[in-house]
Write a protein that holds these residues in place. Structure first.
Motif, PDB file in Angstrom:
ATOM      1  N   VAL A 109       0.848  -1.204   0.000  1.00  0.00           N
ATOM      2  CA  VAL A 109       0.000   0.000   0.000  1.00  0.00           C
ATOM      3  C   VAL A 109       0.875   1.243   0.000  1.00  0.00           C
ATOM      4  O   VAL A 109       0.621   2.211  -0.723  1.00  0.00           O
ATOM      5  N   SER A 110       1.935   1.208   0.815  1.00  0.00           N
ATOM      6  CA  SER A 110       2.857   2.338   0.900  1.00  0.00           C
ATOM      7  C   SER A 110       3.499   2.611  -0.454  1.00  0.00           C
ATOM      8  O   SER A 110       3.652   3.762  -0.862  1.00  0.00           O
ATOM      9  N   TRP A 111       3.852   1.555  -1.172  1.00  0.00           N
ATOM     10  CA  TRP A 111       4.510   1.733  -2.477  1.00  0.00           C
ATOM     11  C   TRP A 111       3.549   2.340  -3.489  1.00  0.00           C
ATOM     12  O   TRP A 111       3.908   3.274  -4.214  1.00  0.00           O
ATOM     13  N   TRP A 112       2.334   1.824  -3.546  1.00  0.00           N
ATOM     14  CA  TRP A 112       1.365   2.340  -4.509  1.00  0.00           C
ATOM     15  C   TRP A 112       0.982   3.777  -4.204  1.00  0.00           C
ATOM     16  O   TRP A 112       0.752   4.581  -5.115  1.00  0.00           O
ATOM     17  N   LEU A 113       0.903   4.111  -2.922  1.00  0.00           N
ATOM     18  CA  LEU A 113       0.582   5.492  -2.566  1.00  0.00           C
ATOM     19  C   LEU A 113       1.698   6.443  -2.973  1.00  0.00           C
ATOM     20  O   LEU A 113       1.439   7.589  -3.361  1.00  0.00           O
ATOM     21  N   HIS A 114       2.939   5.974  -2.892  1.00  0.00           N
ATOM     22  CA  HIS A 114       4.044   6.845  -3.309  1.00  0.00           C
ATOM     23  C   HIS A 114       3.969   7.110  -4.814  1.00  0.00           C
ATOM     24  O   HIS A 114       4.281   8.204  -5.279  1.00  0.00           O
ATOM     25  N   VAL A 115       3.501   6.112  -5.587  1.00  0.00           N
ATOM     26  CA  VAL A 115       3.297   6.326  -7.018  1.00  0.00           C
ATOM     27  C   VAL A 115       2.155   7.314  -7.248  1.00  0.00           C
ATOM     28  O   VAL A 115       2.260   8.237  -8.062  1.00  0.00           O
ATOM     29  N   ALA A 116       1.055   7.136  -6.518  1.00  0.00           N
ATOM     30  CA  ALA A 116      -0.099   8.026  -6.668  1.00  0.00           C
ATOM     31  C   ALA A 116       0.241   9.464  -6.292  1.00  0.00           C
ATOM     32  O   ALA A 116      -0.361  10.410  -6.824  1.00  0.00           O
ATOM     33  N   SER A 117       1.208   9.637  -5.396  1.00  0.00           N
ATOM     34  CA  SER A 117       1.543  10.997  -4.957  1.00  0.00           C
ATOM     35  C   SER A 117       2.064  11.853  -6.104  1.00  0.00           C
ATOM     36  O   SER A 117       1.880  13.084  -6.103  1.00  0.00           O
ATOM     37  N   TYR A 118       2.696  11.231  -7.093  1.00  0.00           N
ATOM     38  CA  TYR A 118       3.175  12.000  -8.240  1.00  0.00           C
ATOM     39  C   TYR A 118       1.995  12.555  -9.044  1.00  0.00           C
ATOM     40  O   TYR A 118       2.041  13.694  -9.522  1.00  0.00           O
ATOM     41  N   LEU A 119       0.955  11.755  -9.199  1.00  0.00           N
ATOM     42  CA  LEU A 119      -0.234  12.217  -9.915  1.00  0.00           C
ATOM     43  C   LEU A 119      -0.919  13.342  -9.146  1.00  0.00           C
ATOM     44  O   LEU A 119      -1.377  14.329  -9.750  1.00  0.00           O
ATOM     45  N   VAL A 120      -0.985  13.204  -7.827  1.00  0.00           N
ATOM     46  CA  VAL A 120      -1.600  14.245  -7.010  1.00  0.00           C
ATOM     47  C   VAL A 120      -0.799  15.542  -7.112  1.00  0.00           C
ATOM     48  O   VAL A 120      -1.374  16.638  -7.213  1.00  0.00           O
ATOM     49  N   ALA A 121       0.515  15.433  -7.104  1.00  0.00           N
ATOM     50  CA  ALA A 121       1.362  16.626  -7.210  1.00  0.00           C
ATOM     51  C   ALA A 121       1.156  17.322  -8.553  1.00  0.00           C
ATOM     52  O   ALA A 121       1.079  18.560  -8.618  1.00  0.00           O
ATOM     53  N   LEU A 122       1.055  16.545  -9.634  1.00  0.00           N
ATOM     54  CA  LEU A 122       0.818  17.146 -10.955  1.00  0.00           C
ATOM     55  C   LEU A 122      -0.553  17.821 -11.008  1.00  0.00           C
ATOM     56  O   LEU A 122      -0.695  18.916 -11.568  1.00  0.00           O
ATOM     57  N   ALA A 123      -1.556  17.170 -10.420  1.00  0.00           N
ATOM     58  CA  ALA A 123      -2.892  17.760 -10.399  1.00  0.00           C
ATOM     59  C   ALA A 123      -2.895  19.051  -9.594  1.00  0.00           C
ATOM     60  O   ALA A 123      -3.535  20.045  -9.984  1.00  0.00           O
ATOM     61  N   ALA A 124      -2.185  19.054  -8.466  1.00  0.00           N
ATOM     62  CA  ALA A 124      -2.106  20.267  -7.642  1.00  0.00           C
ATOM     63  C   ALA A 124      -1.398  21.386  -8.401  1.00  0.00           C
ATOM     64  O   ALA A 124      -1.802  22.562  -8.313  1.00  0.00           O
ATOM     65  N   LEU A 125      -0.368  21.050  -9.139  1.00  0.00           N
ATOM     66  CA  LEU A 125       0.353  22.053  -9.930  1.00  0.00           C
ATOM     67  C   LEU A 125      -0.585  22.714 -10.943  1.00  0.00           C
ATOM     68  O   LEU A 125      -0.635  23.946 -11.048  1.00  0.00           O
ATOM     69  N   TYR A 126      -1.342  21.900 -11.658  1.00  0.00           N
ATOM     70  CA  TYR A 126      -2.254  22.431 -12.660  1.00  0.00           C
ATOM     71  C   TYR A 126      -3.355  23.268 -12.009  1.00  0.00           C
ATOM     72  O   TYR A 126      -3.696  24.359 -12.489  1.00  0.00           O
ATOM     73  N   ALA A 127      -3.907  22.756 -10.907  1.00  0.00           N
ATOM     74  CA  ALA A 127      -5.000  23.463 -10.235  1.00  0.00           C
ATOM     75  C   ALA A 127      -4.540  24.805  -9.687  1.00  0.00           C
ATOM     76  O   ALA A 127      -5.258  25.816  -9.814  1.00  0.00           O
ATOM     77  N   CYS A 128      -3.367  24.843  -9.096  1.00  0.00           N
ATOM     78  CA  CYS A 128      -2.878  26.100  -8.514  1.00  0.00           C
ATOM     79  C   CYS A 128      -2.556  27.131  -9.588  1.00  0.00           C
ATOM     80  O   CYS A 128      -2.844  28.328  -9.424  1.00  0.00           O
ATOM     81  N   ILE A 129      -1.984  26.684 -10.703  1.00  0.00           N
ATOM     82  CA  ILE A 129      -1.686  27.627 -11.787  1.00  0.00           C
ATOM     83  C   ILE A 129      -2.977  28.162 -12.398  1.00  0.00           C
ATOM     84  O   ILE A 129      -3.132  29.372 -12.614  1.00  0.00           O
ATOM     85  N   ALA A 130      -3.924  27.255 -12.654  1.00  0.00           N
ATOM     86  CA  ALA A 130      -5.191  27.691 -13.245  1.00  0.00           C
ATOM     87  C   ALA A 130      -5.955  28.596 -12.286  1.00  0.00           C
ATOM     88  O   ALA A 130      -6.546  29.606 -12.698  1.00  0.00           O
ATOM     89  N   GLY A 131      -5.955  28.247 -11.005  1.00  0.00           N
ATOM     90  CA  GLY A 131      -6.645  29.065 -10.026  1.00  0.00           C
ATOM     91  C   GLY A 131      -6.019  30.437  -9.877  1.00  0.00           C
ATOM     92  O   GLY A 131      -6.723  31.450  -9.764  1.00  0.00           O
ATOM     93  N   SER A 132      -4.706  30.502  -9.888  1.00  0.00           N
ATOM     94  CA  SER A 132      -4.016  31.790  -9.776  1.00  0.00           C
ATOM     95  C   SER A 132      -4.293  32.668 -10.984  1.00  0.00           C
ATOM     96  O   SER A 132      -4.496  33.878 -10.862  1.00  0.00           O
ATOM     97  N   ARG A 133      -4.325  32.053 -12.158  1.00  0.00           N
ATOM     98  CA  ARG A 133      -4.611  32.821 -13.373  1.00  0.00           C
ATOM     99  C   ARG A 133      -6.044  33.368 -13.342  1.00  0.00           C
ATOM    100  O   ARG A 133      -6.298  34.516 -13.725  1.00  0.00           O
ATOM    101  N   THR A 134      -6.979  32.550 -12.867  1.00  0.00           N
ATOM    102  CA  THR A 134      -8.378  32.985 -12.819  1.00  0.00           C
ATOM    103  C   THR A 134      -8.574  34.095 -11.788  1.00  0.00           C
ATOM    104  O   THR A 134      -9.309  35.066 -12.034  1.00  0.00           O
TER     105      THR A 134
END
Length: 202
Positions: A109-134
């Motif tokens: 579970v720990s290993w799979w969550l570490h993989v998922a964390s990269y996707l969450v980080a990318l999603a957060a990057l996109y959301a924060c940039i889009a939110g800041s622009r808006t």
């Protein structure tokens, strides 16, 4: 370099109970996970404040959705860090002899969550940039989203990727010694094969 030159107590066997030396070597990784969890927690708080302070230009609050999405990403990252922290605490308790069962069920579970964390980080990057622009790059919400993004990334780098490895994290001394032993054994076997091949046969 041969295995018999190193006593067993000098080469930690990860996954065995009550090993103070192993626990001591793993303490920095536990602290990193703790720091990452705190950073992710702060990201949740900052993201929530960004949502509350997000400018509402119209009654349709379409732009605030990005801030809400960033908040969701921060919450997910915090959840991943918490699970990693729990897994590390269980592993440390086992290595310290305070726990009778190994943390094996949490390892995959720990290993799979570490993989998922990269996707969450990318999603957060996109959301924060889009939110800041808006919101407008000079808006308070935009600044808060930028801070939240940095905290989410800190949580990911320091905590979320610190998955529990049954054999210990890469780069630790015992694993390095095992790799050296394996290479040395392979070299000796190759040398023995050459000598046997070239030796005169009577």
């Amino acid at each position: 370099m041969r295995d018999e030159e190193y006593p067993a107590d000098q080469i930690g066997t990860y996954g065995a109970g009550e090993q103070p030396a192993v626990a001591a070597r793993m303490t920095p990784h536990l602290r990193l996970t703790q720091t990452g969890t705190v950073a992710a927690g702060l990201a949740v708080v900052v993201s929530a404040v960004a949502v509350a302070s997000f400018p509402r230009f119209t009654t349709e609050a379409t732009g605030v959705g990005w801030a809400v999405f960033a908040l969701v990403c921060a919450v997910l990252m915090l959840g991943i860090c918490v699970v990693q922290l729990v897994a590390w605490r269980q592993a440390m308790a086992w290595w310290r002899g305070q726990r009778s069962t190994p943390p094996a069920p949490l390892a995959p579970v720990s290993w799979w969550l570490h993989v998922a964390s990269y996707l969450v980080a990318l999603a957060a990057l996109y959301a924060c940039i889009a939110g800041s622009r808006t919101a407008g790059w000079t808006a308070t919400a935009a600044t808060l989203l930028a801070v939240a993004l940095l905290l989410v990334l800190a949580g990911q780098v320091l905590g979320a990727v610190q998955y529990v490895r049954p054999d210990g994290p890469p780069g630790t001394v015992p694993m390095h010694l095992r790799r050296l032993f394996a290479r040395e054994r392979a070299r000796q076997q190759a040398a023995a094969a050459i000598v046997e091949r070239d030796s005169p046969r009577g």
